[in-house]
Design a protein around this motif. Structure first.
Motif: not given
Length: 578
Positions: A363-370
């Protein structure tokens, strides 16, 4: 022209309702922020007797100004096994009566109070030095907005009384009592509030857009619709037992509607003989309905609870992370078997933490809100499992345990608590940093991302090692786990040095993400400290753990004197040589 006026009145009506809902939300969140923990503890203490539970539900809902909020809180308690179904249903009966107190309070003329509340609330929120003062200021602002919205609704509806199109529209919509009831239910479900729907009904009947008959049908619908929200919130759980309390409350509302609907016309005639003010008629009918339903259900509540338990049996599924799988209540009298069950559930808890840890870096590296939302849900599951394991261990320790069993019980409790802390760090800290990175559309440098990934990989590897130590008690693996603490410190220091070097050369990505980079390393190091705590029981049992890492004062003083003597000797030799 009339169509234009009708559209404008409709927009004013929507705006007034939106302001009312926002005020209600501010009151609820302000109370929860100021006293939410105390309210939960209070409910946990009084949920033993149905009459005490009824009074508690009434009081808590009068404070929170939302029976939906009380119901959601009780649903989570019941799902975690912290409260029996009978007292939970009694709380909901009290909560339904509690909503009527709010309506009664707001049904009186309060035009002077609204500006006073708004002014006091703004001053407390802006100037308050303490957090509680700010939260109470938020409550005052919310109450002021609710009262202001009611006056805006009355003012915007007053000119529409003489517009035939608007009157014809309301007459057509509320002509059929069953349709009117359904409209009230939909409004309460959509707004998550029966209070807002009843207050809107009071405004409409005061402006003569609704007949008293239609207004009472809307009130019945509002009481029915507010019972759907907690039920729909719990539909995601695969365990039917988690839906007992909201289903029980919904049945109570349905029975009430079936009882009152056939007699609505004579009830209106009876109430109109006592009330000249239609607003008072609506408010008192709302109170009367909920009091009668509470009296009707409070006596056979235990029998009602047993029926619901048969209709909605406990079903444990592996898909539901919040439901313990291995905590078998039938073996509690055999401590060795029960502790093995608790250990298996703790291992399952560790698997969830490992998944959270893996997803957190993605989530941190890919900016994944889900993924941020999924991790938050998993943390809630970890919290539930931690509570379940603690309660299970407490029941096991009620019997007689030998020293080995007592030590194992403490190991399980300590690991469960540390895993729960890790979950909180991931959810509240790492995911907060992920949110900042997503909102700012920031990116780490390639070197910085690689450092974080390597640091994260080591932490995950050591989590697996810690679970092995917990399961097997391997002393060699426990020593290896503690030695990793020194390695993590060195890696953190080296990563910080490399990051500072990139800042010195002016790397834009490093400058933008500097605080995030350092904070993520710090939080991963905190997680690693909790992981390493699994090594201590095995090392202590093997006698390979010192009571303290500090050297005795006498040794340190001796070293200091020796160092001083050596220095004096070197100085003397140098002077002699000169």
């Amino acid at each position: 022209m009339e169509e234009t006026v009708g559209v404008r009145i409709l927009l004013d009506l929507i705006g007034g309702v939106a302001l009312l809902l926002w005020g209600l939300y501010m009151v609820q969140t302000g109370i929860v922020r100021a006293y939410g923990a105390r309210i939960r503890r209070f409910l946990g203490r009084v949920l033993k007797n149905r009459y005490h539970a009824f009074a508690a539900g009434l009081g808590v809902t009068a404070i929170l100004q939302s029976s939906t909020a009380t119901s959601l809180m009780l649903t989570s308690f019941a799902a975690a096994g912290l409260v029996q179904l009978g007292p939970a249903l009694a709380v909901m009966l009290g909560a339904n009566v509690g909503t009527t107190l709010i309506v009664q309070l707001l049904s009186f003329d309060s035009s002077i109070i609204s500006p006073l509340l708004l002014t006091t609330g703004v001053l407390a929120y802006k100037r308050g030095a303490r957090t509680v003062v700010k939260d109470l200021g938020r409550v005052a602002i919310g109450l002021g907005l609710m009262l202001l919205s009611l006056h805006l609704l009355l003012d915007s509806l007053a000119p529409a009384e003489h517009v035939p199109v608007v009157r014809a529209l309301f007459a057509a919509v509320t002509n059929e009592p069953l349709l009117t009831l359904l409209i009230g239910a939909v409004l309460a479900w959509a707004s998550h509030s029966s209070v807002a729907t009843v207050l809107l009904t009071m405004s409409l009947v005061s402006s003569h857009f609704l007949t008293p008959f239609a207004a009472l049908a809307l009130v019945l619908g509002a009481n029915l619709g507010s019972a759907f929200n907690p039920l729909l919130e719990g539909m995601g759980s695969g365990n039917p037992a988690h839906r007992r309390m909201p289903v029980g409350n919904l049945i109570n509302r349905l029975v009430g509607c079936l009882i009152f609907m056939p007699f609505l016309a004579p009830i209106v005639e009876l109430l109109e003989s006592f009330y000249q003010n239609p607003v008072r008629l609506v408010a008192d009918f709302h109170t009367l309905f909920n009091l009668i339903m509470a009296l009707l259900f409070i006596l056979p509540l235990n029998l009602y609870a047993r029926v619901l338990e048969k209709l909605l049996p406990e079903v444990k599924t592996t898909d539901d992370l919040t439901t313990p799988i291995y905590l078998d209540a039938s073996v509690i009298e055999t401590p060795s078997v029960a502790l093995a069950c608790a250990a298996r559930e703790t291992m399952r808890m560790g698997d969830i933490i490992d998944t959270m840890l893996q997803q957190s870096m993605t989530a941190i590296l890919t900016n994944d809100r889900m993924l941020v939302g999924e991790i938050s849900d998993k943390d809630n599951a970890v919290d539930r499992l931690n509570e379940a394991i603690k309660l299970y261990i407490v029941k096991v320790t009620h019997g007689s345990l030998d020293d080995v069993e007592g030590q194992r019980a403490m190991e399980i409790l300590n690991l469960a608590i540390n895993l729960e802390h890790i979950g909180d760090i991931i959810d509240m800290n790492l995911m907060e940093l992920a949110g900042k990175k997503i909102r700012g559309q920031l990116e780490f440098s390639a070197e910085g991302a690689a450092e974080l990934e390597e640091f994260h990989r080591i932490v995950r590897d050591n989590l697996k090692l810690a679970m092995t130590v917990f399961l097997s008690g391997d002393v060699k693996a426990a020593r290896q786990l503690l030695e990793e603490k020194s390695r993590i410190r060195e890696l953190e220091f080296a990563a910080a040095e490399k990051h500072m070097a990139r800042l010195k050369v002016g790397r834009v990505e490093s400058i933008e993400t500097s605080a995030l980079h350092i904070d993520i390393l710090r939080d991963l190091k905190r997680i690693h400290s909790h992981i390493c705590s699994a090594a201590y029981p095995a090392l202590e049992a093997a006698g390979q753990l010192n009571r303290t890492r500090l050297k005795p004062p006498s040794i340190r003083i001796g070293k200091k004197k020796q160092f001083s003597m050596n220095m004096n000797g070197r100085i003397a030799k140098e002077e002699a040589g000169n």
